[in-house]
Write an enzyme that holds these catalytic residues in place. Structure first.
Site: not given
Ligand code: MN
Length: 372
Positions: A91, A93, A98, A107, A164, A166, A198, A202, A205, A209, A218, A222, A309, A323
């Site tokens: 997968d 990114y 996104h 962050r 997600e 995708e 996906d 959250r 995660q 992560y 995750k 899927t 995503t 989001e």
């Protein structure tokens, strides 16, 4: 041929699984047309391994049969299966919007994009064995979560289950260990595309992560479409990706038009909550392929590589609930008057896509209650 969707595997009337080609709401039984043993199989892998010339010939033959009035089985009378045996699952990114949104949410006090992001298509290896076909229910996962202000982690059902949106590409012809595959060889190795959901917990995660990336948040499921749309049907919709700054290193150049101009939408519990297009992805499929193999890692028939995503820059074009609701702070209002931040038990999610006159197979999944 209008309404073509792609190749898949189905059962009907108690007969063994076989390969079909979906057009609109009908399925052409390819095993019944003497195209060879590869089409009497319970998976597409044998066909996928035959290579680009065969993919193009069979796609043209399927169109000929459909245009010639061959009998189609009504879609409601067939049961689709997972279309191919998934070898490895990667997968990426690849959406700038996104990655920027998630950087801000995960962050908040730092630069949203990490320093490597514009230099390489960031990705991780996922769990091939839990890739499921559209229509398979998804059990809400259980696990550890810990918010920033919690004194200790808790164990329980995920409270922040997300989607997600995708686009995945499917490898037909593999490659040799130790030999990188150039971006220019994309069409010789990649058979076609599928929509991918996906599913992402959250809360699990966020706690797990760092430092090694996504894991149990995750890997529980899927979902992919039951029908793989061959690149042979998408040539007119393969376009240049957006401008890249800085210019990528030489091994990431030369892929040609390898972004897919496909309109996409997300429906949750009966309400369409997002519209976007896959052509806006910063990294193209050919660049993802070149990067995934530049270290000599080999490809196998049935490898699945998803885009990450797909989010646009406008409100309502984001491909995930984290989001769309800005981490749950701006609930969505659905058509029935209810509100959503993250998914509730019983919610059905449907991903749809269209590239001109070609429909991408939809991806459906309904959330079942947790078992912890
Ligand atoms: Mn993803």
């Amino acid at each position: 041929m209008t309404g073509a969707v792609g190749f898949g595997v189905f059962t009907a009337g108690g007969e063994p699984p076989r390969v079909g080609f979906r057009v609109g709401d009908g399925v052409l039984d390819l095993a019944a047309h003497g195209l060879g043993e590869a089409f009497e199989a319970p998976r597409l892998n044998d066909f996928l391994a035959l290579g680009r010339r065969t993919w193009e010939d069979v796609t043209a033959r399927a169109a000929e049969l459909v245009d010639g009035g061959a009998e189609l089985l009504p879609l409601e009378r067939v049961t689709p299966r997972l279309p191919f045996e998934v070898a490895d699952y990667v997968d990426f990114y690849s959406s700038l919007e996104h990655a920027t949104n998630l950087g801000r949410l995960f962050r908040p006090d730092a630069e949203p994009l990490l320093p490597n992001w514009r230099h390489l298509p960031v990705g991780y290896h996922g769990r091939a064995g839990t890739v499921v076909v559209s229509g398979t229910p998804v059990v809400r996962p259980c696990g550890q979560a810990k918010g920033p202000d919690d004194p200790a982690p808790r164990f329980g059902a995920s409270r922040r289950l997300d989607i997600e949106l995708e686009l995945g590409w499917v490898v037909g012809v593999g490659s040799a260990l130790g030999e990188p595959v150039p971006a220019s060889a994309f069409r010789d190795h990649v058979f076609g595309v599928v929509l991918v959901n996906d599913w992402s917990a959250r809360d699990l995660q966020a706690w797990e992560y760092q430092p090694l990336g996504p894991f149990l948040g995750k890997s529980f499921a899927t979902s992919i479409s039951a029908w793989v749309t061959p690149l042979a049907l998408l040539e007119e919709r393969l376009v240049e990706g957006p401008p890249q700054d800085p210019e990528p290193l030489p091994y990431l150049r030369g892929g040609g038009p390898a972004a897919l101009d496909a309109d996409l939408e997300v429906e949750i519990a009966g309400t369409v909550v997002s519209h976007t297009n896959a052509r806006g992805l910063y990294w193209t499929m050919a660049q993802q392929l070149a990067h995934a193999t530049v270290n000599g890692a080999s490809l196998r028939t049935g490898d699945l590589c998803a885009s990450g995503t797909i989010s646009g820059s406008e409100q309502g074009s984001e491909g995930s609930l984290i989001e769309l609701t800005w981490n749950g702070s701006r609930p969505l209002r659905l058509g029935d008057g209810s509100e959503r931040t993250f998914l509730e038990d019983g919610d059905e999610v449907v991903l749809r896509g269209r590239a001109g006159h070609v429909e991408l197979g939809e991806v459906r999944g309904t959330i079942l209650p947790a078992r912890c």
